[in-house]
Design a protein around this motif. Structure first.
Motif, PDB file in Angstrom:
ATOM      1  N   VAL A 123       1.126  -1.570  -0.041  1.00  0.00           N
ATOM      2  CA  VAL A 123       0.276   0.205  -0.286  1.00  0.00           C
ATOM      3  C   VAL A 123       0.598   0.970  -0.146  1.00  0.00           C
ATOM      4  O   VAL A 123       2.038   1.258   0.852  1.00  0.00           O
ATOM      5  CB  VAL A 123      -0.818  -0.013   1.168  1.00  0.00           C
ATOM      6  CG1 VAL A 123      -2.433   1.695   1.234  1.00  0.00           C
ATOM      7  CG2 VAL A 123      -2.237  -1.000   1.128  1.00  0.00           C
ATOM      8  N   GLU A 124       0.716   2.344  -1.103  1.00  0.00           N
ATOM      9  CA  GLU A 124       1.339   3.189  -1.353  1.00  0.00           C
ATOM     10  C   GLU A 124       1.225   4.387   0.113  1.00  0.00           C
ATOM     11  O   GLU A 124      -0.314   4.988  -0.015  1.00  0.00           O
ATOM     12  CB  GLU A 124       1.184   3.981  -2.336  1.00  0.00           C
ATOM     13  CG  GLU A 124       1.879   5.194  -2.807  1.00  0.00           C
ATOM     14  CD  GLU A 124       2.022   6.376  -2.573  1.00  0.00           C
ATOM     15  OE1 GLU A 124       3.307   7.342  -2.018  1.00  0.00           O
ATOM     16  OE2 GLU A 124       0.743   7.109  -2.684  1.00  0.00           O
ATOM     17  N   VAL A 125       1.965   4.562   1.023  1.00  0.00           N
ATOM     18  CA  VAL A 125       1.402   5.493   1.838  1.00  0.00           C
ATOM     19  C   VAL A 125       3.046   6.598   1.986  1.00  0.00           C
ATOM     20  O   VAL A 125       3.117   7.133   2.903  1.00  0.00           O
ATOM     21  CB  VAL A 125       1.779   4.442   3.271  1.00  0.00           C
ATOM     22  CG1 VAL A 125       0.961   3.929   3.099  1.00  0.00           C
ATOM     23  CG2 VAL A 125       2.836   4.002   3.703  1.00  0.00           C
ATOM     24  N   THR A 126       2.982   7.246   0.962  1.00  0.00           N
ATOM     25  CA  THR A 126       4.084   8.161   0.451  1.00  0.00           C
ATOM     26  C   THR A 126       3.313   9.513   1.489  1.00  0.00           C
ATOM     27  O   THR A 126       4.485   9.977   2.166  1.00  0.00           O
ATOM     28  CB  THR A 126       4.878   8.883  -0.588  1.00  0.00           C
ATOM     29  OG1 THR A 126       5.072   7.227  -1.682  1.00  0.00           O
ATOM     30  CG2 THR A 126       5.507   9.718  -0.517  1.00  0.00           C
ATOM     31  N   GLU A 127       2.381  10.234   1.035  1.00  0.00           N
ATOM     32  CA  GLU A 127       2.062  11.605   1.689  1.00  0.00           C
ATOM     33  C   GLU A 127       1.969  10.978   3.444  1.00  0.00           C
ATOM     34  O   GLU A 127       2.249  11.936   4.140  1.00  0.00           O
ATOM     35  CB  GLU A 127       0.472  11.445   1.234  1.00  0.00           C
ATOM     36  CG  GLU A 127       0.108  12.670   1.663  1.00  0.00           C
ATOM     37  CD  GLU A 127      -1.613  12.739   1.485  1.00  0.00           C
ATOM     38  OE1 GLU A 127      -2.114  14.122   1.506  1.00  0.00           O
ATOM     39  OE2 GLU A 127      -1.920  12.341   0.323  1.00  0.00           O
ATOM     40  N   HIS A 128       1.388   9.634   3.757  1.00  0.00           N
ATOM     41  CA  HIS A 128       1.426   9.947   5.357  1.00  0.00           C
ATOM     42  C   HIS A 128       2.311   9.823   5.977  1.00  0.00           C
ATOM     43  O   HIS A 128       2.862  10.095   7.152  1.00  0.00           O
ATOM     44  CB  HIS A 128       0.899   8.825   5.691  1.00  0.00           C
ATOM     45  CG  HIS A 128      -0.857   8.332   5.229  1.00  0.00           C
ATOM     46  ND1 HIS A 128      -1.873   9.177   5.883  1.00  0.00           N
ATOM     47  CD2 HIS A 128      -1.225   7.892   3.925  1.00  0.00           C
ATOM     48  CE1 HIS A 128      -2.581   8.621   5.452  1.00  0.00           C
ATOM     49  NE2 HIS A 128      -2.540   7.991   4.514  1.00  0.00           N
ATOM     50  N   LYS A 129       3.326   9.055   4.865  1.00  0.00           N
ATOM     51  CA  LYS A 129       4.897   9.385   6.063  1.00  0.00           C
ATOM     52  C   LYS A 129       5.771  10.616   5.978  1.00  0.00           C
ATOM     53  O   LYS A 129       6.130  10.960   6.645  1.00  0.00           O
ATOM     54  CB  LYS A 129       5.521   8.396   4.677  1.00  0.00           C
ATOM     55  CG  LYS A 129       6.789   7.644   5.201  1.00  0.00           C
ATOM     56  CD  LYS A 129       7.017   6.804   7.037  1.00  0.00           C
ATOM     57  CE  LYS A 129       8.574   6.646   7.440  1.00  0.00           C
ATOM     58  NZ  LYS A 129       8.179   6.244   8.587  1.00  0.00           N
ATOM     59  N   GLN A 130       5.178  11.233   4.901  1.00  0.00           N
ATOM     60  CA  GLN A 130       5.662  11.901   4.682  1.00  0.00           C
ATOM     61  C   GLN A 130       5.403  13.097   5.956  1.00  0.00           C
ATOM     62  O   GLN A 130       5.947  14.252   6.789  1.00  0.00           O
ATOM     63  CB  GLN A 130       5.306  13.420   3.531  1.00  0.00           C
ATOM     64  CG  GLN A 130       6.479  12.625   2.506  1.00  0.00           C
ATOM     65  CD  GLN A 130       5.975  13.212   1.027  1.00  0.00           C
ATOM     66  OE1 GLN A 130       4.837  14.037   1.146  1.00  0.00           O
ATOM     67  NE2 GLN A 130       6.523  12.576   0.136  1.00  0.00           N
ATOM     68  N   ILE A 131       4.048  13.423   6.050  1.00  0.00           N
ATOM     69  CA  ILE A 131       3.329  13.981   7.190  1.00  0.00           C
ATOM     70  C   ILE A 131       4.152  13.392   9.022  1.00  0.00           C
ATOM     71  O   ILE A 131       4.343  14.041  10.240  1.00  0.00           O
ATOM     72  CB  ILE A 131       1.716  13.665   7.633  1.00  0.00           C
ATOM     73  CG1 ILE A 131       0.855  14.211   5.912  1.00  0.00           C
ATOM     74  CG2 ILE A 131       1.315  13.928   8.572  1.00  0.00           C
ATOM     75  CD1 ILE A 131      -0.490  13.712   6.283  1.00  0.00           C
ATOM     76  N   GLU A 132       4.291  11.588   8.437  1.00  0.00           N
ATOM     77  CA  GLU A 132       5.062  11.518   9.887  1.00  0.00           C
ATOM     78  C   GLU A 132       6.444  12.050  10.348  1.00  0.00           C
ATOM     79  O   GLU A 132       6.708  12.735  11.309  1.00  0.00           O
ATOM     80  CB  GLU A 132       5.141  10.061  10.022  1.00  0.00           C
ATOM     81  CG  GLU A 132       5.585   9.436  11.154  1.00  0.00           C
ATOM     82  CD  GLU A 132       6.120   7.855  11.281  1.00  0.00           C
ATOM     83  OE1 GLU A 132       7.145   6.900  11.060  1.00  0.00           O
ATOM     84  OE2 GLU A 132       4.738   7.143  10.156  1.00  0.00           O
ATOM     85  N   ILE A 133       6.952  12.137   9.139  1.00  0.00           N
ATOM     86  CA  ILE A 133       8.608  12.797   9.128  1.00  0.00           C
ATOM     87  C   ILE A 133       8.471  14.132   9.200  1.00  0.00           C
ATOM     88  O   ILE A 133       9.318  15.073  10.555  1.00  0.00           O
ATOM     89  CB  ILE A 133       9.204  12.938   8.449  1.00  0.00           C
ATOM     90  CG1 ILE A 133       9.483  10.594   7.549  1.00  0.00           C
ATOM     91  CG2 ILE A 133      10.300  13.524   7.269  1.00  0.00           C
ATOM     92  CD1 ILE A 133       9.558  11.068   5.950  1.00  0.00           C
ATOM     93  N   THR A 134       7.496  14.624   8.803  1.00  0.00           N
ATOM     94  CA  THR A 134       7.204  16.545   9.306  1.00  0.00           C
ATOM     95  C   THR A 134       6.770  16.847  11.047  1.00  0.00           C
ATOM     96  O   THR A 134       7.693  17.400  11.709  1.00  0.00           O
ATOM     97  CB  THR A 134       6.337  17.215   8.208  1.00  0.00           C
ATOM     98  OG1 THR A 134       6.222  17.048   7.161  1.00  0.00           O
ATOM     99  CG2 THR A 134       6.018  19.201   9.152  1.00  0.00           C
TER     100      THR A 134
END
Length: 160
Positions: A85-96
């Motif tokens: 499952v592509e979760v790039t946006e969620h991961k970017q939010i988590e990193i931020t």
């Protein structure tokens, strides 16, 4: 464990082709930062416990990888299902959020010298420095009234 079926989107992630059906999963290479697919699949099959991992592609895309036992209608385990499952946006939010948490931790540690504010429109953080008259040396009694606390620049009940 051998490949039985896969979806077209998997071809890009696992370097898999239609001719790979029937090949051992251990023979596959992938474009993700995840080298333990075959070992994790074998573990899921042995322990019948799902595994979830995160991995990223060279292009910076993030994926949640879930491995679960595949059960037939009668309940017999017949393999492992792997989903990406592509979760790039969620991961970017988590990193931020993690970066902001680190900034706030640093601000809290240095809080004796000022305070952080967040602009409501731009969401940009700013640091304001207190004049030295607001900094109460350690060991001084806490403010007991709101007026006394405001006069010292310290909320009631707080200490530096």
């Amino acid at each position: 464990l051998c490949i039985k079926r896969y979806t077209p989107g998997t071809e890009r992630l696992l370097n898999i082709r239609p001719t790979d059906k029937g090949r051992p999963i251990a023979h596959l290479t992938n474009r993700l930062s995840y080298d333990n697919l075959a070992q994790d699949a074998a573990r899921v099959l042995k322990e019948l416990t799902p595994i979830e991992r995160e991995a990223h592609s060279p292009e910076g895309e993030w994926y949640s990888i879930r491995l679960r036992p595949y059960r037939r209608v009668e309940g017999k385990v017949a393999g492992v299902v792997v989903t990406f499952v592509e979760v790039t946006e969620h991961k970017q939010i988590e990193i931020t959020l993690r970066e902001r948490e680190n900034e706030l931790t640093l601000a809290q540690q240095g809080g004796w010298a000022g305070f952080w504010a967040l602009e409501s429109k731009s969401q940009a953080p700013s640091l304001s420095v207190f004049p030295s008259r607001y900094i109460r040396p350690k060991g001084k009694p806490k403010a007991t009234t709101k007026q006394e606390g405001l006069a010292r620049g310290v909320p009631v009940g707080d200490s530096i």
